[in-house]
Design a protein around this motif. Structure first.
Motif, PDB file in Angstrom:
ATOM      1  N   CYS A 283      49.469  33.940  59.782  1.00 48.69           N
ATOM      2  CA  CYS A 283      48.849  34.786  58.766  1.00 48.69           C
ATOM      3  C   CYS A 283      47.352  34.502  58.684  1.00 48.69           C
ATOM      4  O   CYS A 283      46.944  33.378  58.379  1.00 48.69           O
ATOM      5  CB  CYS A 283      49.491  34.555  57.402  1.00 48.69           C
ATOM      6  SG  CYS A 283      48.783  35.590  56.102  1.00 48.69           S
TER       7      CYS A 283
ATOM      8  N   CYS B 162      47.633  39.458  50.959  1.00 52.32           N
ATOM      9  CA  CYS B 162      48.040  39.947  52.282  1.00 52.32           C
ATOM     10  C   CYS B 162      47.144  41.116  52.692  1.00 52.32           C
ATOM     11  O   CYS B 162      46.846  42.007  51.889  1.00 52.32           O
ATOM     12  CB  CYS B 162      49.501  40.382  52.222  1.00 52.32           C
ATOM     13  SG  CYS B 162      50.085  41.266  53.674  1.00 52.32           S
TER      14      CYS B 162
ATOM     15  N   CYS C 156      52.870  38.651  60.741  1.00 48.74           N
ATOM     16  CA  CYS C 156      54.056  37.944  60.262  1.00 48.74           C
ATOM     17  C   CYS C 156      55.332  38.588  60.803  1.00 48.74           C
ATOM     18  O   CYS C 156      56.283  37.891  61.159  1.00 48.74           O
ATOM     19  CB  CYS C 156      54.073  37.881  58.739  1.00 48.74           C
ATOM     20  SG  CYS C 156      53.981  39.482  57.916  1.00 48.74           S
TER      21      CYS C 156
ATOM     22  N   LEU D  16      55.348  36.316  50.038  1.00 53.47           N
ATOM     23  CA  LEU D  16      54.149  37.058  50.435  1.00 53.47           C
ATOM     24  C   LEU D  16      53.267  37.278  49.217  1.00 53.47           C
ATOM     25  O   LEU D  16      53.677  37.929  48.257  1.00 53.47           O
ATOM     26  CB  LEU D  16      54.538  38.408  51.044  1.00 53.47           C
ATOM     27  CG  LEU D  16      55.485  38.333  52.251  1.00 53.47           C
ATOM     28  CD1 LEU D  16      56.042  39.697  52.573  1.00 53.47           C
ATOM     29  CD2 LEU D  16      54.769  37.750  53.433  1.00 53.47           C
TER      30      LEU D  16
ATOM     31  N   CYS E 199      56.003  32.544  60.221  1.00 47.04           N
ATOM     32  CA  CYS E 199      55.044  33.504  59.678  1.00 47.04           C
ATOM     33  C   CYS E 199      53.831  32.843  59.031  1.00 47.04           C
ATOM     34  O   CYS E 199      52.775  33.452  58.911  1.00 47.04           O
ATOM     35  CB  CYS E 199      55.742  34.398  58.659  1.00 47.04           C
ATOM     36  SG  CYS E 199      56.555  33.491  57.331  1.00 47.04           S
TER      37      CYS E 199
END
Length: 166
Positions: A149, A100, A111, A96, A145
């Motif tokens: 995103c 984000c 996610c 990550l 995920c």
């Protein structure tokens, strides 16, 4: 797969590295890929259509979807590229980035919702939305995920194993 520099300046200074897009199918290693003839049977067999051929080598594009570890790619391969036992995880896990949305005080948990094994959880933060926490040991590297995103803040990174202290 290796990391590549995004610009010449990044290459010369060692900064701005990003992972090369595409990873080997589940269970395939850098050693076993040498047996690949580039026939593309694994790509044709993939029900999720995430396996494609790049320079005669099968690669997985997680922007197209996730791997369900169904084993169809392994069953159709005529060479010894895939392991005899079905793969249940990749040799990488999710990573990550700081871009984000939740890290930057915008509520997003896409996610977490996409992760069927709950390797991504959200913990409370004082004065802002919950922040993601990845359990790298639980992550199978399936890529569920990645495609959901909205800021493309999730990439894959190679699993590292620390040597035991003697």
């Amino acid at each position: 797969m290796a990391e590549v520099a995004t610009t010449r300046r990044a290459f010369l200074t060692g900064g701005g590295l990003r992972p090369r897009q595409g990873y080997y199918p589940p269970g395939v290693t850098a050693t076993s890929i040498a047996h690949c003839s580039g026939c593309g049977e694994c790509a044709d067999a993939c029900p999720a259509k995430i396996i494609g051929m790049r320079d005669g080598v099968p690669t997985v594009d997680f922007n197209a979807g996730e791997c369900t570890f169904c084993g169809e790619c392994s069953k159709r391969c005529p060479e010894r590229v895939f392991p005899p036992e079905p793969a249940t995880a990749f040799a990488h896990h999710a990573f990550l980035a700081d871009t984000c949305l939740a890290v930057n005080y915008v509520d997003c948990q896409a996610c977490r919702d996409a992760c069927s094994i709950m390797a991504i959880r959200f913990k409370p933060r004082l004065g802002g939305p919950f922040v993601p926490v990845l359990d790298a040991d639980a992550c199978t590297g399936c890529g569920a995920c990645v495609s959901v995103c909205p800021t493309q803040s999730i990439t894959m990174t190679v699993r590292t194993v620390e040597a035991a202290h003697a």
